[in-house]
Design a protein around this motif. Structure first.
Motif, PDB file in Angstrom:
ATOM      1  N   VAL A   1      74.437  82.750 -36.023  1.00  0.00           N
ATOM      2  CA  VAL A   1      75.759  83.303 -35.734  1.00  0.00           C
ATOM      3  C   VAL A   1      76.601  83.238 -37.005  1.00  0.00           C
ATOM      4  CG1 VAL A   1      75.779  82.831 -33.260  1.00  0.00           C
ATOM      5  CG2 VAL A   1      76.533  81.059 -34.839  1.00  0.00           C
ATOM      6  N   THR A   2      77.436  84.240 -37.194  1.00  0.00           N
ATOM      7  CA  THR A   2      78.259  84.323 -38.397  1.00  0.00           C
ATOM      8  C   THR A   2      79.687  83.931 -38.082  1.00  0.00           C
ATOM      9  OG1 THR A   2      76.871  86.070 -39.310  1.00  0.00           O
ATOM     10  CG2 THR A   2      79.086  85.841 -40.224  1.00  0.00           C
ATOM     11  N   GLY A   3      80.191  82.970 -38.837  1.00  0.00           N
ATOM     12  CA  GLY A   3      81.542  82.486 -38.606  1.00  0.00           C
ATOM     13  C   GLY A   3      82.570  83.202 -39.453  1.00  0.00           C
ATOM     14  N   THR A   4      83.804  83.226 -38.950  1.00  0.00           N
ATOM     15  CA  THR A   4      84.948  83.684 -39.735  1.00  0.00           C
ATOM     16  C   THR A   4      86.031  82.626 -39.613  1.00  0.00           C
ATOM     17  OG1 THR A   4      86.062  84.861 -37.928  1.00  0.00           O
ATOM     18  CG2 THR A   4      84.404  86.094 -39.189  1.00  0.00           C
ATOM     19  N   VAL A   5      86.834  82.484 -40.629  1.00  0.00           N
ATOM     20  CA  VAL A   5      87.863  81.440 -40.627  1.00  0.00           C
ATOM     21  C   VAL A   5      88.895  81.657 -39.514  1.00  0.00           C
ATOM     22  CG1 VAL A   5      89.693  80.336 -41.962  1.00  0.00           C
ATOM     23  CG2 VAL A   5      87.499  80.871 -43.047  1.00  0.00           C
ATOM     24  N   PRO A   6      89.436  82.863 -39.318  1.00  0.00           N
ATOM     25  CA  PRO A   6      90.406  83.036 -38.222  1.00  0.00           C
ATOM     26  C   PRO A   6      89.824  82.702 -36.854  1.00  0.00           C
ATOM     27  CG  PRO A   6      90.508  84.891 -39.724  1.00  0.00           C
ATOM     28  CD  PRO A   6      89.303  84.096 -40.120  1.00  0.00           C
ATOM     29  N   SER A   7      88.563  83.130 -36.631  1.00  0.00           N
ATOM     30  CA  SER A   7      87.927  82.835 -35.348  1.00  0.00           C
ATOM     31  C   SER A   7      87.726  81.333 -35.178  1.00  0.00           C
ATOM     32  CB  SER A   7      86.577  83.572 -35.264  1.00  0.00           C
ATOM     33  OG  SER A   7      85.809  83.117 -34.171  1.00  0.00           O
ATOM     34  N   TYR A   8      87.310  80.673 -36.238  1.00  0.00           N
ATOM     35  CA  TYR A   8      87.081  79.227 -36.177  1.00  0.00           C
ATOM     36  C   TYR A   8      88.387  78.481 -35.926  1.00  0.00           C
ATOM     37  CZ  TYR A   8      85.751  74.519 -37.710  1.00  0.00           C
ATOM     38  OH  TYR A   8      85.532  73.161 -37.784  1.00  0.00           O
ATOM     39  N   GLU A   9      89.453  78.901 -36.592  1.00  0.00           N
ATOM     40  CA  GLU A   9      90.747  78.245 -36.391  1.00  0.00           C
ATOM     41  C   GLU A   9      91.245  78.455 -34.961  1.00  0.00           C
ATOM     42  OE1 GLU A   9      92.564  78.397 -40.939  1.00  0.00           O
ATOM     43  OE2 GLU A   9      92.948  80.052 -39.554  1.00  0.00           O
ATOM     44  N   ALA A  10      91.035  79.638 -34.423  1.00  0.00           N
ATOM     45  CA  ALA A  10      91.434  79.892 -33.036  1.00  0.00           C
ATOM     46  C   ALA A  10      90.623  79.017 -32.087  1.00  0.00           C
ATOM     47  CB  ALA A  10      91.238  81.368 -32.698  1.00  0.00           C
ATOM     48  N   PHE A  11      89.321  78.860 -32.373  1.00  0.00           N
ATOM     49  CA  PHE A  11      88.488  78.009 -31.534  1.00  0.00           C
ATOM     50  C   PHE A  11      88.964  76.564 -31.608  1.00  0.00           C
ATOM     51  CE2 PHE A  11      84.808  75.133 -31.224  1.00  0.00           C
ATOM     52  CZ  PHE A  11      84.431  75.389 -29.912  1.00  0.00           C
ATOM     53  N   ALA A  12      89.277  76.092 -32.813  1.00  0.00           N
ATOM     54  CA  ALA A  12      89.761  74.725 -32.963  1.00  0.00           C
ATOM     55  C   ALA A  12      91.053  74.509 -32.178  1.00  0.00           C
ATOM     56  CB  ALA A  12      89.982  74.416 -34.443  1.00  0.00           C
ATOM     57  N   ALA A  13      91.942  75.492 -32.228  1.00  0.00           N
ATOM     58  CA  ALA A  13      93.197  75.377 -31.480  1.00  0.00           C
ATOM     59  C   ALA A  13      92.934  75.315 -29.988  1.00  0.00           C
ATOM     60  CB  ALA A  13      94.104  76.557 -31.814  1.00  0.00           C
TER      61      ALA A  13
END
Length: 334
Positions: free
Chosen positions: A272-284
């Protein structure tokens, strides 16, 4: 708890549709799941509407148009729209998608309606297209081999090389020839205790295979960060540098991890390919810090569950997953 009644399936479909509205980037797999629940609830017309909605948008808006079409055809045939279903299935064959799923759905639809010769043709055409001689059989393609074996047994055809390969890949305790024996239907009406015990053993083997598949509905996935995303991630969260070091180390570790999992017998691997905005939204959404390395595996699993995983290994002649521009056989597959 799994939905058991039509009302339960309708409720689950509504939940998935709400989730799809919240996460538009993942709307396709979520809506497909919702459509499946509506079919199980008996609301096939509404399920068809969901398929039409997906297909009616811009071409680039869906990742797997041929899979959606095959699911739509299977659903249409079940509630009286055979001619339209056949037309869609013919279109899939003409398009020749390089993905096992639409071929399998279409072939099993034909098989379910006693179109055995057409089902056999679909399975065989798909394998010719997707299975490269001498290469390891991808996880997604194994089910095509199994389905073709089943249809050939129903047709009374002798084994060929692909049937032998299907048998070799089969891991259940009961041989594939026995599971696909057409005479099994006769034993269900038998009063012979020996035959009935044998059939119970076969059914248990099949159930075990289905449970294994259900326990892994999406790939065991590792998380890949493209070069620009990794640079942005490590700039924003330097604590993750120890986890990734640099791009070369990151991609080499991923390939090593996938090879180790494969050697250990883990099926259905993916990236799976990550993106920073998606990762930050997941963390939130998890009320966690993006700098926490323990959050990364959860993020990878969530992306895989949303249908974002690309199967590994790719064909040796396909582009390498790392984004180098080289074919896999000359890059990480060397």
């Amino acid at each position: 708890m799994r939905p058991d009644t039509p009302a339960d399936h309708t409720t689950e479909a509504e939940r998935l549709l709400r989730t799809a509205a919240q996460y538009p980037e993942d709307h396709e797999p979520l809506i497909l799941q919702a459509a499946a629940h509506l079919e199980l609830a008996g609301d096939r017309a509404r399920a068809s509407t969901l398929y039409d909605d997906l297909l009616g948008g811009p071409e680039a808006a869906v990742d797997h148009p041929h899979l959606i079409k095959s699911l739509k055809a299977a659903n249409l045939w079940e509630y009286g729209h055979e001619a339209e279903a056949r037309a869609i299935i013919d279109g899939i064959r003409t398009a020749g998608p390089l993905d096992a799923a639409p071929w399998q759905v279409a072939a099993e639809t034909l098989e379910a309606h006693d179109e055995l010769e057409s089902a056999h043709d679909f399975f065989s055409t798909a394998l010719t297209l997707l299975l490269a001689p001498g290469e390891e059989v991808p996880y997604a393609v194994q089910s095509l081999l199994t389905g073709r074996h089943r249809v050939r047994r129903l047709m009374g055809l002798d084994h060929d090389a692909w049937d032998e390969l299907a048998g070799a890949l089969h891991t259940a305790p009961v041989p594939l020839d026995e599971l696909h024996d057409p005479k099994r239907l006769w034993s269900l009406g038998s009063s012979d205790p020996v035959e009935l015990k044998a059939e119970i053993a076969r059914l248990r083997a099949e159930l075990g295979t289905y449970r294994t598949a259900l326990s892994r509905p999406f790939p065991v996935a590792v998380l890949h960060w493209p070069e620009h995303e990794l640079r942005e991630l490590l700039t924003a969260y330097p604590a993750l540098t120890e986890e990734y070091v640099d791009l070369a180390t990151h991609v080499d570790r991923l390939e090593t991890a996938l090879r180790d999992l494969h050697a250990a017998g883990t099926p259905n691997l993916g990236i799976v390919t990550g993106t920073v905005p998606s990762y930050e939204a997941f963390a939130a959404s998890e009320a966690a810090s993006p700098a926490d390395p323990g959050l990364l595996p959860q993020y990878a699993t969530t992306l895989a569950a949303r249908g974002r995983a690309v199967p590994w290994p790719p064909s040796r002649t396909a582009a390498c997953w790392c984004g180098s521009g080289e074919v896999y056989g000359r890059c990480h597959g060397a």
